[in-house]
Scaffold this motif. Sequence first.
Motif, PDB file in Angstrom:
ATOM      1  N   ASP A  85       0.817  -1.211   0.000  1.00 32.49           N
ATOM      2  CA  ASP A  85       0.000   0.000   0.000  1.00 32.49           C
ATOM      3  C   ASP A  85       0.852   1.262   0.000  1.00 32.49           C
ATOM      4  N   ALA A  86       2.053   1.168   0.556  1.00 33.09           N
ATOM      5  CA  ALA A  86       2.921   2.344   0.627  1.00 33.09           C
ATOM      6  C   ALA A  86       3.260   2.866  -0.765  1.00 33.09           C
ATOM      7  N   ALA A  87       3.191   1.977  -1.754  1.00 35.83           N
ATOM      8  CA  ALA A  87       3.523   2.374  -3.125  1.00 35.83           C
ATOM      9  C   ALA A  87       2.294   2.810  -3.917  1.00 35.83           C
ATOM     10  N   VAL A  88       1.104   2.743  -3.287  1.00 36.98           N
ATOM     11  CA  VAL A  88      -0.140   3.076  -3.977  1.00 36.98           C
ATOM     12  C   VAL A  88      -0.662   4.419  -3.478  1.00 36.98           C
ATOM     13  N   PRO A  89      -0.959   5.353  -4.383  1.00 37.12           N
ATOM     14  CA  PRO A  89      -1.493   6.637  -3.936  1.00 37.12           C
ATOM     15  C   PRO A  89      -2.769   6.446  -3.122  1.00 37.12           C
ATOM     16  N   GLY A  90      -2.896   7.184  -2.013  1.00 38.97           N
ATOM     17  CA  GLY A  90      -4.076   7.068  -1.178  1.00 38.97           C
ATOM     18  C   GLY A  90      -5.136   8.080  -1.572  1.00 38.97           C
ATOM     19  N   ARG A  91      -6.266   8.001  -0.879  1.00 39.62           N
ATOM     20  CA  ARG A  91      -7.315   8.992  -1.064  1.00 39.62           C
ATOM     21  C   ARG A  91      -7.854   9.378   0.297  1.00 39.62           C
ATOM     22  N   SER A  92      -8.416  10.546   0.386  1.00 34.32           N
ATOM     23  CA  SER A  92      -8.882  11.065   1.662  1.00 34.32           C
ATOM     24  C   SER A  92     -10.348  10.724   1.887  1.00 34.32           C
ATOM     25  N   ILE A  93     -10.672  10.440   3.143  1.00 37.61           N
ATOM     26  CA  ILE A  93     -12.066  10.319   3.551  1.00 37.61           C
ATOM     27  C   ILE A  93     -12.273  11.226   4.757  1.00 37.61           C
ATOM     28  N   GLU A  94     -13.513  11.640   4.947  1.00 38.40           N
ATOM     29  CA  GLU A  94     -13.852  12.503   6.066  1.00 38.40           C
ATOM     30  C   GLU A  94     -14.754  11.744   7.030  1.00 38.40           C
ATOM     31  N   LEU A  95     -14.440  11.844   8.307  1.00 32.82           N
ATOM     32  CA  LEU A  95     -15.186  11.170   9.352  1.00 32.82           C
ATOM     33  C   LEU A  95     -15.480  12.151  10.482  1.00 32.82           C
ATOM     34  N   THR A  96     -16.502  11.850  11.247  1.00 34.10           N
ATOM     35  CA  THR A  96     -16.695  12.513  12.529  1.00 34.10           C
ATOM     36  C   THR A  96     -16.401  11.459  13.583  1.00 34.10           C
ATOM     37  N   VAL A  97     -15.341  11.661  14.342  1.00 34.35           N
ATOM     38  CA  VAL A  97     -14.873  10.647  15.285  1.00 34.35           C
ATOM     39  C   VAL A  97     -15.026  11.181  16.706  1.00 34.35           C
ATOM     40  N   ASN A  98     -15.889  10.531  17.463  1.00 33.18           N
ATOM     41  CA  ASN A  98     -16.179  10.970  18.835  1.00 33.18           C
ATOM     42  C   ASN A  98     -16.536  12.455  18.881  1.00 33.18           C
ATOM     43  N   GLY A  99     -17.299  12.864  17.867  1.00 30.66           N
ATOM     44  CA  GLY A  99     -17.804  14.226  17.813  1.00 30.66           C
ATOM     45  C   GLY A  99     -16.915  15.233  17.122  1.00 30.66           C
ATOM     46  N   ALA A 100     -15.702  14.833  16.728  1.00 27.12           N
ATOM     47  CA  ALA A 100     -14.758  15.767  16.110  1.00 27.12           C
ATOM     48  C   ALA A 100     -14.539  15.414  14.638  1.00 27.12           C
ATOM     49  N   PRO A 101     -14.502  16.406  13.749  1.00 24.25           N
ATOM     50  CA  PRO A 101     -14.249  16.123  12.335  1.00 24.25           C
ATOM     51  C   PRO A 101     -12.802  15.693  12.118  1.00 24.25           C
ATOM     52  N   ARG A 102     -12.619  14.641  11.325  1.00 23.61           N
ATOM     53  CA  ARG A 102     -11.276  14.151  11.020  1.00 23.61           C
ATOM     54  C   ARG A 102     -11.194  13.799   9.541  1.00 23.61           C
ATOM     55  N   ARG A 103     -10.031  14.039   8.964  1.00 23.35           N
ATOM     56  CA  ARG A 103      -9.757  13.641   7.583  1.00 23.35           C
ATOM     57  C   ARG A 103      -8.542  12.719   7.600  1.00 23.35           C
ATOM     58  N   VAL A 104      -8.656  11.571   6.940  1.00 23.26           N
ATOM     59  CA  VAL A 104      -7.549  10.624   6.907  1.00 23.26           C
ATOM     60  C   VAL A 104      -7.327  10.165   5.475  1.00 23.26           C
ATOM     61  N   THR A 105      -6.092   9.791   5.185  1.00 22.05           N
ATOM     62  CA  THR A 105      -5.741   9.263   3.872  1.00 22.05           C
ATOM     63  C   THR A 105      -5.613   7.755   3.971  1.00 22.05           C
ATOM     64  N   ILE A 106      -6.296   7.056   3.088  1.00 25.09           N
ATOM     65  CA  ILE A 106      -6.354   5.598   3.159  1.00 25.09           C
ATOM     66  C   ILE A 106      -6.091   4.992   1.789  1.00 25.09           C
ATOM     67  N   SER A 107      -5.818   3.691   1.791  1.00 19.35           N
ATOM     68  CA  SER A 107      -5.870   2.916   0.557  1.00 19.35           C
ATOM     69  C   SER A 107      -7.218   2.204   0.527  1.00 19.35           C
TER      70      SER A 107
END
Length: 201
Positions: free
Chosen positions: A16-38
């Motif tokens: 996965d380290a060699a594959v470009p990721g994409r971002s998703i948006e979550l609300t985690v325990n009430g707080a907005p978070r953006r993470v990059t995933i495969s």
Amino acid sequence: MSTDHATNRSQAAADDAAVPGRSIELTVNGAPRRVTISDRDLLVDVVRGQLNLIGTKVGCYNGDCGACTLKVDGQIKKSCVVLAASVDGSSITTIEGVAGPDGALDEVQQAFWDNDAFQCGFCLPGHLFATRDLLDADPDPTEQDVRDALVGNLCRCTGYVNLVNAAMDAAERRRSNGSACPRRAGDTEGPQPADACTLHH
């Protein structure tokens, strides 16, 4: 987790380290978070590895033990069998988000503590969320109701007796303080106000 499974996951992470990721948006325990995933990242690995919420445990990667339990949009999920990409835009509640804003324990958490319902704590996410869901739906469960609700959550320490005792104790505490009523869509996690049942009418 088997050695072969761990090796396979390590290889997948390297790939996965060699594959470009994409971002998703979550609300985690009430707080907005953006993470990059495969595309093949599991929710449990994102929660633990990127969000550093390590109260969510990894026990099997098969959905069998319940240690990875959390809530997605109010529904209990075993996050080791949920693709992170599938929850883009969702609201996530981990075990860290169960207590009130000031860190106060709710009736279920306090009952677990007072009844020695956990030792190592590895199984706590599954048992705690299952108990809370049961009591939200049924304020006055029987012991068999509790045992049925906890099916699918494994514990290697307690023998389950204290877990059942804690759930029954939590039900009594909720009834005693007036918060024993079902949560509705949109209700937040954490302790309910003392007049919660009145507010629902």
